[in-house]
Design an enzyme around this catalytic site. Structure first.
Site, PDB file in Angstrom:
ATOM      1  N   LYS A  57       0.804  -1.219   0.000  1.00 62.81           N
ATOM      2  CA  LYS A  57       0.000   0.000   0.000  1.00 62.81           C
ATOM      3  C   LYS A  57       0.843   1.278   0.000  1.00 62.81           C
ATOM      4  O   LYS A  57       0.384   2.340  -0.444  1.00 62.81           O
ATOM      5  CB  LYS A  57      -0.927   0.016   1.212  1.00 62.81           C
ATOM      6  CG  LYS A  57      -2.048  -0.997   1.157  1.00 62.81           C
ATOM      7  CD  LYS A  57      -3.139  -0.567   0.193  1.00 62.81           C
ATOM      8  CE  LYS A  57      -4.377  -1.434   0.345  1.00 62.81           C
ATOM      9  NZ  LYS A  57      -5.478  -0.968  -0.514  1.00 62.81           N
ATOM     10  N   SER A 307       1.099  -9.940  -0.108  1.00 64.68           N
ATOM     11  CA  SER A 307       0.848  -8.497  -0.202  1.00 64.68           C
ATOM     12  C   SER A 307       1.081  -7.721   1.080  1.00 64.68           C
ATOM     13  O   SER A 307       1.211  -6.500   1.045  1.00 64.68           O
ATOM     14  CB  SER A 307      -0.584  -8.248  -0.688  1.00 64.68           C
ATOM     15  OG  SER A 307      -1.520  -8.856   0.184  1.00 64.68           O
TER      16      SER A 307
END
Length: 406
Positions: A57, A307
């Site tokens: 992110k 992720s």
């Protein structure tokens, strides 16, 4: 409603990579022999859990904030996130000298909240899910003039996330399949655009938690469909409404969407910790869960994106215990023994001969159904796996103990 800005191009992703070059880690790839053996071809892990802030992110957040005008920056930025986007926004804003406010759902992992504050953001809790936080953040932006930094539904954010796709192609040029966690869709949309532009033959697969899977139904209906409930441990991908920017990109560039159960996610987290020595959060492990569920359906070489790695240690402990139970490594056993001296010692000796390790013993004379001269014993045993667990039960029964296991 999210801002409408169209879709990023491949060139936008290339430009985003240059913008990020001095601020973001080019995360390593790591071979996974245990997954390679399952699939029958090479499997490689893209370790974005080792990114600065512990998640991909940070890429999209930095690109979005860095591209704000000087006038926009004066009002600060606001975001909504379960934690990973929050940290990326906080770090980028602080690096660029901009104040930031982040709305997080109640029950967000404590490490994510603390890290977000440590990076310089003000944190406000709102609702149970990220969607509710988004509504609060949009209202805050309208009241204050702060610029909304959407976690996935903006072309600058998507372009930043898409830089992972460029890295994957450079680090594993012979890749045939790329497996990517899917929540709102920013990571999958951006990475798929980057990969398919250069290598349209590479298969791109998105993976959602089955209890928070908005994309399968949305793709069937041809438009974003909102989910009302998303009971999953994978809070980082618990997004109820696909992004307007990302949805058509995923329609165009993604080959397949799969879903995985909570049990599969738990098993994947345990395997990653034990076999790959990687600490990964539930959302970051869904790709590995998909491989473990159906390894024969993936064409290698396969790259699986991990992720994020921001997991609450308490949740990690629970997940590992749950995963070990599912794998037969923890075996709960209920046994009835005579209420006489030495009976428990004899039982434990039989268990010791099986090679199982006794972790917990509860000795009760008040269990319903017991006769006057009987004692109920509940044990928690550690075994070497399902086959060993079955041998332990068989051995107990052969010695006259009517052992049961839930």
């Amino acid at each position: 409603m999210p801002e409408m800005h169209g879709q990023p191009s491949y060139d936008d992703i290339v430009e985003a990579r240059e913008l990020l070059r001095d601020h973001i880690t080019e995360t390593p790839v790591q071979g996974a022999r245990w997954l390679t053996d399952l699939v029958g071809d090479t499997v490689i892990l893209k370790c974005e859990n080792l990114q600065r802030t512990g998640s991909f992110k940070a890429r999209g957040a930095f690109v979005r904030i860095a591209r704000l005008s000087a006038e926009q920056q004066k009002f600060g930025v606001v975001a909504a996130s379960a934690g990973n986007h929050a940290q990326g926004v906080a770090l980028a804003a602080t690096t660029l000298g901009i104040p930031s406010t982040v709305f997080m759902p109640e029950g967000a992992p404590i490490p994510k909240e603390k890290a977000t504050r440590a990076y310089g953001a003000e944190v406000i809790f709102e609702g149970q899910y990220v969607d509710q936080c988004l509504e609060a953040a949009i209202a805050f932006a309208e009241r204050t003039g702060a610029i909304m930094i959407h976690p996935f539904d903006h072309p600058d954010v998507v372009a930043g996330q898409g830089t992972i796709g460029l890295e994957i192609l450079e680090q594993t040029p012979d890749v045939k399949t790329v497996v990517i966690p899917l929540g709102g869709g920013g990571l999958l949309a951006g990475a798929a655009l980057a990969i398919k532009t250069k290598h349209p033959d590479v298969k791109v697969i998105g993976v959602q938690a089955e209890t928070a899977a908005a994309y399968p139904v949305s793709l069937r209906e041809g438009r974003p469909i909102r989910l009302d409930k998303m009971p999953t441990m994978a809070d980082g991908i618990a997004v109820g409404l696909p992004g307007e920017t990302n949805f058509p990109m995923i329609q165009s560039y993604v080959d397949e969407i799969r879903t995985v159960s909570e049990e599969s996610i738990s098993g994947a987290l345990l395997a990653l910790a034990e076999r790959a020595k990687q600490v990964v959060e539930p959302a970051g492990a869904v790709g590995v869960a998909a491989l473990m569920d159906a390894p024969e359906t993936f064409e290698g070489p396969v790259v699986v994106v991990l992720s994020g790695g921001n997991i609450d240690p308490l949740l990690l402990g629970k997940v590992i215990q749950h995963g070990m139970t599912l794998a037969g490594r923890y075996l709960p056993v209920a046994v009835t023994i005579p209420d006489q001296p030495g009976a428990l010692a004899t039982l434990l000796s039989v268990i010791g001969d099986t090679g199982a390790n006794v972790m917990e013993v509860v000795h009760s004379r008040t269990t319903p159904g017991l006769r006057l001269a009987e004692v109920g014993v509940q044990l928690q045993l550690e075994t070497r796996g399902q086959t060993h667990a079955e041998r332990v039960l068989a051995q107990l029964r052969s010695k006259g103990y009517p052992a049961t296991s839930p």
